[in-house]
Design a protein around this motif. Structure first.
Motif, PDB file in Angstrom:
ATOM      1  N   THR A   1       0.806  -1.148  -0.090  1.00  0.00           N
ATOM      2  CA  THR A   1      -0.023   0.015   0.108  1.00  0.00           C
ATOM      3  C   THR A   1       0.889   1.245  -0.002  1.00  0.00           C
ATOM      4  OG1 THR A   1      -1.896   1.124   1.042  1.00  0.00           O
ATOM      5  CG2 THR A   1      -0.194   0.214   2.462  1.00  0.00           C
ATOM      6  N   LYS A   2       0.231   2.665   0.006  1.00  0.00           N
ATOM      7  CA  LYS A   2       0.957   3.775   0.044  1.00  0.00           C
ATOM      8  C   LYS A   2       0.878   4.184   1.439  1.00  0.00           C
ATOM      9  CE  LYS A   2       2.418   4.020  -4.392  1.00  0.00           C
ATOM     10  NZ  LYS A   2       3.792   3.925  -4.513  1.00  0.00           N
ATOM     11  N   GLY A   3       2.006   4.954   1.836  1.00  0.00           N
ATOM     12  CA  GLY A   3       1.809   5.584   2.874  1.00  0.00           C
ATOM     13  C   GLY A   3       1.529   6.791   2.926  1.00  0.00           C
ATOM     14  N   ALA A   4       1.619   7.741   3.795  1.00  0.00           N
ATOM     15  CA  ALA A   4       1.322   9.235   3.790  1.00  0.00           C
ATOM     16  C   ALA A   4       2.126  10.237   3.087  1.00  0.00           C
ATOM     17  CB  ALA A   4       1.388   9.520   5.450  1.00  0.00           C
TER      18      ALA A   4
ATOM     19  N   SER B   1      -0.227   1.379  13.147  1.00  0.00           N
ATOM     20  CA  SER B   1       0.150   1.503  11.734  1.00  0.00           C
ATOM     21  C   SER B   1       0.926   2.816  11.274  1.00  0.00           C
ATOM     22  CB  SER B   1      -1.134   1.288  10.624  1.00  0.00           C
ATOM     23  OG  SER B   1      -1.948   2.458  10.880  1.00  0.00           O
ATOM     24  N   ALA B   2       0.799   3.875  12.143  1.00  0.00           N
ATOM     25  CA  ALA B   2       1.345   4.911  12.038  1.00  0.00           C
ATOM     26  C   ALA B   2       2.930   4.665  12.054  1.00  0.00           C
ATOM     27  CB  ALA B   2       0.886   5.921  12.899  1.00  0.00           C
ATOM     28  N   SER B   3       3.413   3.803  13.009  1.00  0.00           N
ATOM     29  CA  SER B   3       4.764   3.580  13.074  1.00  0.00           C
ATOM     30  C   SER B   3       5.543   3.295  11.739  1.00  0.00           C
ATOM     31  CB  SER B   3       4.844   2.481  14.116  1.00  0.00           C
ATOM     32  OG  SER B   3       4.583   1.377  13.412  1.00  0.00           O
ATOM     33  N   TYR B   4       4.697   2.830  10.828  1.00  0.00           N
ATOM     34  CA  TYR B   4       5.493   2.758   9.615  1.00  0.00           C
ATOM     35  C   TYR B   4       4.994   3.520   8.320  1.00  0.00           C
ATOM     36  CZ  TYR B   4       1.856  -1.032   9.212  1.00  0.00           C
ATOM     37  OH  TYR B   4       0.738  -1.624   9.421  1.00  0.00           O
ATOM     38  N   GLY B   5       4.366   4.643   8.660  1.00  0.00           N
ATOM     39  CA  GLY B   5       3.714   5.495   7.836  1.00  0.00           C
ATOM     40  C   GLY B   5       2.379   5.512   7.484  1.00  0.00           C
ATOM     41  N   LEU B   6       1.629   4.521   7.791  1.00  0.00           N
ATOM     42  CA  LEU B   6       0.108   4.275   7.385  1.00  0.00           C
ATOM     43  C   LEU B   6      -0.694   5.177   8.389  1.00  0.00           C
ATOM     44  CD1 LEU B   6      -1.657   3.454   5.323  1.00  0.00           C
ATOM     45  CD2 LEU B   6      -1.735   1.257   6.426  1.00  0.00           C
ATOM     46  N   THR B   7      -1.202   6.166   8.072  1.00  0.00           N
ATOM     47  CA  THR B   7      -2.039   7.227   8.844  1.00  0.00           C
ATOM     48  C   THR B   7      -3.356   7.344   8.417  1.00  0.00           C
ATOM     49  OG1 THR B   7      -1.067   9.068   7.948  1.00  0.00           O
ATOM     50  CG2 THR B   7       0.059   8.159   9.777  1.00  0.00           C
TER      51      THR B   7
END
Length: 416
Positions: free
Chosen positions: A288-291, A318-324
């Motif tokens: 998937t794509k992060g922020a 999930s925010a710890s690896y960029g998914l917000t």
């Protein structure tokens, strides 16, 4: 008639020698009148002469006025023609220790010097007449642009504990406190001694951190001693080692956990014997794509991982690896997870997952190895830093620098 002669004092000048004194005693000034003897005759009764002064030689190394002296170079003082009574080497009030060899009449320092300091050498000498004189000499040590301290790491998250016990996958890790440009010079300062003896190689993971590993996993009970003698060594670009350091550690039993993405089981072997077979659920896979538009994957990465740490609880999100983005199906809010054994910097753990009812049946995690609470506690209680968790049958290989990926590279390619 006897005349009184004048007393004459004459300084005898010798480089590094004590001043001598010659005194003429009482005697007749007119041999004819005195009826005395001829030239070269024995002095008249009541007259005396001092013995000749033996020239004193005073030698200092480093030589007087020397600059850019290595702080590891010993200071020596040698005297001939006299007796060295004492010697001091001082800079800024700090005195360098040393010893006198009375047989050879020399003094030698027993301490290292410091960088960028001016030292004054003062020697007290007794010459052959018993007179005492002091002689001095100065020199200056080299001044680095930077100095690099030495730290021994277990991994990028913790230091290595001297005397500690580690797993069979634990590499030797030396971290320099400043970037190293002459890596050959740096490697020559590092000495790794093992029992039993094994071949090993260096691998630089950055400009300041170097790893060393053997060709195969460490054998049970291996002892490892590491010394870094970098003080006084130019590591490139006028960066010098700040000090010398050493450490030692021991390898415990050989523990290998094999987590198979196909079978959904993690099997643990100790000293080659299967001791536990645990149902697991690994990464679900996909991307998937992060922020920030970065690509994020959900595989448990393939290859040998090394245990980095253990945490009774760890907050995951999930925010710890960029998914917000909460609308993303892979998003999850922060939650406290128990009995966590970390195997990568990016956040792969073996941990308790009581919410996962697909253990042994499906891979649905975000990349961790989900276990039952009972199995997660056994892992937490029995695994140590340096143990190996080898993940099989996933399409995403573990990068060398995501944790300790040293064993993902074949030994012939290690260090290249």
């Amino acid at each position: 008639m006897v005349h009184r002669r004048k007393v004459i004092a004459t300084a005898v000048g010798v480089v590094g020698a004590a001043a001598g004194l010659t005194i003429a005693g009482c005697s007749s000034s007119n041999k004819a009148k005195s009826g005395g003897g001829t030239a070269g005759s024995t002095p008249a009764a009541g007259s005396w002469q001092t013995p000749d002064t033996v020239p004193v030689s005073f030698t200092v190394s480093p030589q007087a006025g020397a600059t850019k002296v290595s702080p590891t170079e010993p200071v020596t003082v040698a005297v001939e023609g006299g007796k060295l009574q004492s010697c001091s080497v001082v800079s800024g009030g700090k005195k360098i220790a040393g010893t006198v060899d009375t047989d050879s009449g020399t003094w030698k320092s027993t301490d290292d010097l410091a960088y960028g300091k001016k030292y004054t050498v003062t020697a007290t000498i007794q010459d052959s007449t018993g007179a005492t004189v002091k002689k001095t000499s100065t020199f200056t040590t080299l001044k680095p642009t930077h100095t690099a301290g030495i730290t021994f790491q277990a991994n990028g998250m913790s230091v290595l504990h001297t005397g500690g016990t580690y797993g069979m996958g634990q590499p030797v890790i030396v971290a320099f406190g400043h970037s190293v440009t002459d890596k050959d010079a740096a490697e020559k300062t590092i000495k790794v001694e093992t029992s039993p003896s094994v071949e090993g190689k260096f691998h630089w993971v950055s400009n300041s951190i170097v790893h060393w590993r053997p060709a195969k996993y460490w054998a049970k009970g291996t002892t490892v001693k590491v010394s870094v003698n970098a003080f006084g060594v130019n590591l490139g670009s006028n960066v010098y080692g700040a000090s010398n350091r050493s450490t030692h550690f021991k390898i415990g039993r050989q523990l290998l956990a094999v987590s198979d993405n196909n079978t959904k089981h993690t099997k643990v072997y100790i000293d080659g014997k299967l001791v536990r077979d645990m149902k697991c659920s690994n990464g679900r896979g996909g991307y998937t794509k992060g922020a920030n538009g970065q690509s994020i994957h959900f595989w448990t990465q393939e290859g040998p991982h090394v245990v980095l740490s253990k945490e009774a609880t760890h907050t995951m999100s999930s925010a710890s690896y960029g998914l917000t983005d909460p609308s993303n199906p892979n998003y999850y809010a922060p939650e406290i997870v128990k009995l966590c054994t970390r195997i990568s910097y990016s956040g792969e753990f073996l941990h308790a997952a009581p919410w996962n009812h697909s253990l042994g049946a499906a891979n649905i995690s975000h990349g961790c190895i989900n276990l039952s609470e009972t199995d997660a506690k056994w892992v937490y209680d029995n695994f140590i830093v340096g143990d190996v968790v080898d993940v099989h049958h996933t399409p995403k290989p573990l990068p060398l620098t995501d944790g300790l990926g040293d064993w993902t590279i074949s030994f012939d390619k290690y260090g290249k």
